[in-house]
Design a protein around this motif. Structure first.
Motif, PDB file in Angstrom:
ATOM      1  N   SER A  52       0.830  -1.197   0.000  1.00 30.92           N
ATOM      2  CA  SER A  52       0.000   0.000   0.000  1.00 30.92           C
ATOM      3  C   SER A  52       0.864   1.246   0.000  1.00 30.92           C
ATOM      4  CB  SER A  52      -0.906   0.000   1.241  1.00 30.92           C
ATOM      5  OG  SER A  52      -0.129   0.202   2.400  1.00 30.92           O
ATOM      6  N   ALA A  53       0.209   2.396  -0.199  1.00 29.11           N
ATOM      7  CA  ALA A  53       0.928   3.664  -0.108  1.00 29.11           C
ATOM      8  C   ALA A  53       1.490   3.865   1.290  1.00 29.11           C
ATOM      9  CB  ALA A  53      -0.007   4.820  -0.476  1.00 29.11           C
ATOM     10  N   ILE A  54       0.820   3.291   2.289  1.00 31.21           N
ATOM     11  CA  ILE A  54       1.307   3.423   3.662  1.00 31.21           C
ATOM     12  C   ILE A  54       2.607   2.654   3.843  1.00 31.21           C
ATOM     13  CG2 ILE A  54       0.742   3.116   6.090  1.00 31.21           C
ATOM     14  CD1 ILE A  54      -0.939   5.210   4.605  1.00 31.21           C
ATOM     15  N   ASP A  55       2.717   1.478   3.221  1.00 26.65           N
ATOM     16  CA  ASP A  55       3.987   0.744   3.245  1.00 26.65           C
ATOM     17  C   ASP A  55       5.099   1.577   2.623  1.00 26.65           C
ATOM     18  OD1 ASP A  55       3.059  -1.741   4.364  1.00 26.65           O
ATOM     19  OD2 ASP A  55       2.097  -2.151   2.458  1.00 26.65           O
ATOM     20  N   GLU A 252     -10.064  10.313  -0.059  1.00 25.29           N
ATOM     21  CA  GLU A 252     -10.009  11.487  -0.923  1.00 25.29           C
ATOM     22  C   GLU A 252      -8.589  12.034  -1.083  1.00 25.29           C
ATOM     23  OE1 GLU A 252     -12.563  14.375   0.848  1.00 25.29           O
ATOM     24  OE2 GLU A 252     -14.116  12.903   1.327  1.00 25.29           O
ATOM     25  N   PHE A 253      -7.672  11.551  -0.258  1.00 24.70           N
ATOM     26  CA  PHE A 253      -6.348  12.167  -0.238  1.00 24.70           C
ATOM     27  C   PHE A 253      -5.620  12.088  -1.576  1.00 24.70           C
ATOM     28  CE2 PHE A 253      -1.764  12.247   0.400  1.00 24.70           C
ATOM     29  CZ  PHE A 253      -1.612  13.440   1.084  1.00 24.70           C
ATOM     30  N   PRO A 254      -5.632  10.954  -2.300  1.00 26.28           N
ATOM     31  CA  PRO A 254      -4.914  10.934  -3.582  1.00 26.28           C
ATOM     32  C   PRO A 254      -5.368  12.032  -4.541  1.00 26.28           C
ATOM     33  CG  PRO A 254      -5.470   8.713  -2.913  1.00 26.28           C
ATOM     34  CD  PRO A 254      -6.177   9.628  -1.965  1.00 26.28           C
ATOM     35  N   ALA A 255      -6.689  12.258  -4.602  1.00 29.45           N
ATOM     36  CA  ALA A 255      -7.192  13.317  -5.477  1.00 29.45           C
ATOM     37  C   ALA A 255      -6.785  14.690  -4.948  1.00 29.45           C
ATOM     38  CB  ALA A 255      -8.712  13.226  -5.591  1.00 29.45           C
ATOM     39  N   TRP A 256      -6.821  14.856  -3.626  1.00 30.22           N
ATOM     40  CA  TRP A 256      -6.400  16.134  -3.027  1.00 30.22           C
ATOM     41  C   TRP A 256      -4.927  16.395  -3.337  1.00 30.22           C
ATOM     42  CZ3 TRP A 256      -2.708  17.664   0.506  1.00 30.22           C
ATOM     43  CH2 TRP A 256      -2.853  18.942   1.067  1.00 30.22           C
ATOM     44  N   TRP A 257      -4.112  15.360  -3.253  1.00 30.13           N
ATOM     45  CA  TRP A 257      -2.681  15.489  -3.542  1.00 30.13           C
ATOM     46  C   TRP A 257      -2.457  15.905  -4.993  1.00 30.13           C
ATOM     47  CZ3 TRP A 257       2.239  16.109  -2.609  1.00 30.13           C
ATOM     48  CH2 TRP A 257       3.207  15.597  -3.484  1.00 30.13           C
ATOM     49  N   ARG A 258      -3.138  15.252  -5.922  1.00 30.73           N
ATOM     50  CA  ARG A 258      -2.948  15.594  -7.344  1.00 30.73           C
ATOM     51  C   ARG A 258      -3.350  17.040  -7.617  1.00 30.73           C
ATOM     52  NH1 ARG A 258      -5.012  10.299  -7.922  1.00 30.73           N
ATOM     53  NH2 ARG A 258      -7.111  11.121  -8.277  1.00 30.73           N
ATOM     54  N   LEU A 309       3.560  11.492   2.061  1.00 28.28           N
ATOM     55  CA  LEU A 309       2.379  10.664   1.835  1.00 28.28           C
ATOM     56  C   LEU A 309       1.885  10.811   0.398  1.00 28.28           C
ATOM     57  CD1 LEU A 309       0.312   8.706   2.956  1.00 28.28           C
ATOM     58  CD2 LEU A 309      -1.057  10.671   3.706  1.00 28.28           C
ATOM     59  N   GLY A 310       1.893  12.044  -0.118  1.00 28.76           N
ATOM     60  CA  GLY A 310       1.505  12.242  -1.509  1.00 28.76           C
ATOM     61  C   GLY A 310       2.439  11.537  -2.470  1.00 28.76           C
ATOM     62  N   VAL A 311       3.740  11.618  -2.215  1.00 30.74           N
ATOM     63  CA  VAL A 311       4.721  10.928  -3.057  1.00 30.74           C
ATOM     64  C   VAL A 311       4.502   9.424  -2.999  1.00 30.74           C
ATOM     65  CG1 VAL A 311       7.177  10.390  -3.290  1.00 30.74           C
ATOM     66  CG2 VAL A 311       6.446  12.761  -2.920  1.00 30.74           C
ATOM     67  N   ALA A 312       4.181   8.905  -1.812  1.00 32.75           N
ATOM     68  CA  ALA A 312       3.939   7.470  -1.677  1.00 32.75           C
ATOM     69  C   ALA A 312       2.760   7.029  -2.540  1.00 32.75           C
ATOM     70  CB  ALA A 312       3.688   7.125  -0.212  1.00 32.75           C
ATOM     71  N   TYR A 313       1.707   7.831  -2.578  1.00 37.22           N
ATOM     72  CA  TYR A 313       0.566   7.497  -3.446  1.00 37.22           C
ATOM     73  C   TYR A 313       0.972   7.569  -4.921  1.00 37.22           C
ATOM     74  CZ  TYR A 313      -3.135   6.943  -0.021  1.00 37.22           C
ATOM     75  OH  TYR A 313      -3.935   6.453   0.986  1.00 37.22           O
ATOM     76  N   SER A 314       1.794   8.530  -5.266  1.00 33.68           N
ATOM     77  CA  SER A 314       2.252   8.641  -6.656  1.00 33.68           C
ATOM     78  C   SER A 314       3.104   7.441  -7.048  1.00 33.68           C
ATOM     79  CB  SER A 314       3.052   9.933  -6.850  1.00 33.68           C
ATOM     80  OG  SER A 314       2.247  11.080  -6.648  1.00 33.68           O
TER      81      SER A 314
END
Length: 394
Positions: A52-55, A252-258, A309-314
């Motif tokens: 996951s992005a958290i990992d 919602e965070f991935p969309a907020w990050w983008r 956290l945003g970079v992790a999702y990316s």
């Protein structure tokens, strides 16, 4: 010649697929959405779960922890007033956001989990077995380690006042204060569920958290006067508050990050540019205004936690062995966090960094890799064994 003074750290893929988040029985504890002091590496016959992005967040942040401590070791042997010495100072102070980042992540994942299913008895039992037990055990182990290696006198082990001091302030080793702070975070998060249920916007949470952090700073300065405030959750209420808001809106965070990443990165860069001169002055022993230094540190570290956290999702969009390695390292971040200081101290005793700049740099890089990989490999070998549960609570 410039004298350097470092602040006390406490101042400061075949894969099994998880249940989808929309499952009403979804539990963050079972999905790997747990910070270092909570995570149980989910595995099937040694094969890691879907990363996951958290990992990935934990992987990035544990790399930062080990690099930060390795650079601190190297600085003790670098020649002052040289370019390499300045670069090491910059690296060391830049990589000074790990504990706020892990506190932020704790708030994120615990808020998300408790909003879905808060059972106080189960919650606090798991906090004791996965948080309090490792803290007590590793405090005792490091107290014995410091005596065995001659860094503290043997009387330390038989002095009740010394035991109380170490356990009360997370001082058994320079890195264990994080586990103490994490225990306090576990107590605070349930109290912040009313705020989480209101799902405040992240920007508003930044403002609320900043006001709360300033208020607690002034309260401590004028009333509480805690001897080690950064060994308490009071020093991290800004990242906790922002983490609660992110945890309430994690879907919602991935969309907020983008949408906001350019502004967030710019804000983090601005905070960094203001913080770094203060940080360098502090480690050199120059006078700084405490509230300014602390305020800039809170701003920089919290914005960096959001950015990571945003970079992790990316990074989830990319394939490759490096991403798997980063995520698996994140799964074992608690084990790496606990063990790596002993490895660094052993390496320093056996062979301190030295020689020409190239040899010095290669030695330092080698120490970083060993301090990172040896605990990770040990954790991998111990996955799902009784010894792992005894040593790490999982």
């Amino acid at each position: 010649m410039t004298q350097t003074r470092f602040p006390d750290p406490a101042e400061l893929e075949p894969q099994t697929l998880p249940r989808p988040p929309e499952d009403p029985d979804y539990d963050a504890d079972s999905e790997g959405l747990i910070p270092p002091s909570e995570a149980e590496p989910a595995a099937t016959q040694g094969v890691p779960h879907k990363l996951s992005a958290i990992d990935l967040f934990r992987g990035i942040t544990i790399l930062e922890v080990v690099a930060h401590h390795t650079s601190g070791l190297a600085l003790r042997y670098a020649v002052p007033d040289t370019l390499s010495f300045l670069l090491l100072q910059l690296i060391n102070r830049t990589l000074h956001f790990a504990v706020p980042a892990f506190v932020f992540l704790s708030a994120v994942v615990l808020t998300r989990s408790l909003l879905k299913n808060f059972r106080p008895g189960r919650y606090f039992f798991r906090r004791v077995t996965r948080g309090a037990w490792p803290y007590l055990l590793w405090s005792a182990l490091y107290m014995a380690w410091y005596v065995w290696t001659g860094q503290r006198p043997p009387e330390t082990l038989t002095d009740p006042d010394r035991w109380l001091f170490y356990l009360q302030y997370g001082k058994a080793s320079y890195h264990l204060y994080f586990l103490l702070v994490a225990l306090e975070v576990y107590l605070v998060i349930p109290l912040m569920l009313p705020l989480a249920r209101r799902r405040p916007p992240i920007v508003l949470a930044l403002l609320i958290g900043a006001a709360l952090q300033l208020g607690l700073y002034l309260l401590n300065r004028e009333v509480l006067r805690l001897p080690f405030p950064a060994s308490t959750v009071l020093w991290y209420m800004l990242p906790v508050t922002v983490g609660v808001a992110v945890g309430a809106r994690l879907d919602e965070f991935p969309a907020w990050w983008r949408k906001n990443r350019v502004f967030l990165i710019a804000a983090a860069a601005l905070a960094y540019s203001l913080y770094m001169p203060q940080a360098l002055a502090y480690v050199r022993g120059e006078a700084v205004t405490p509230i300014i230094y602390s305020g800039l540190s809170w701003a920089y570290t919290t914005l960096m936690a959001l950015t990571v956290l945003g970079v992790a999702y990316s990074l989830q969009r990319f394939a490759g062995a490096w991403r798997v390695a980063l995520g698996v390292t994140g799964m074992f971040s608690l084990q790496v966090y606990l063990i790596h200081p002993a490895i660094l101290q052993t390496l320093e005793t056996l062979h301190a960094p030295g020689g020409d700049p190239l040899i010095f740099a290669l030695t330092t890089a080698g120490y970083f890799l060993l301090a990172l990989l040896l605990p990770a490999l040990l954790a991998l070998l111990l996955v799902e064994t009784r010894l792992s549960k005894l040593l790490f609570g999982r």
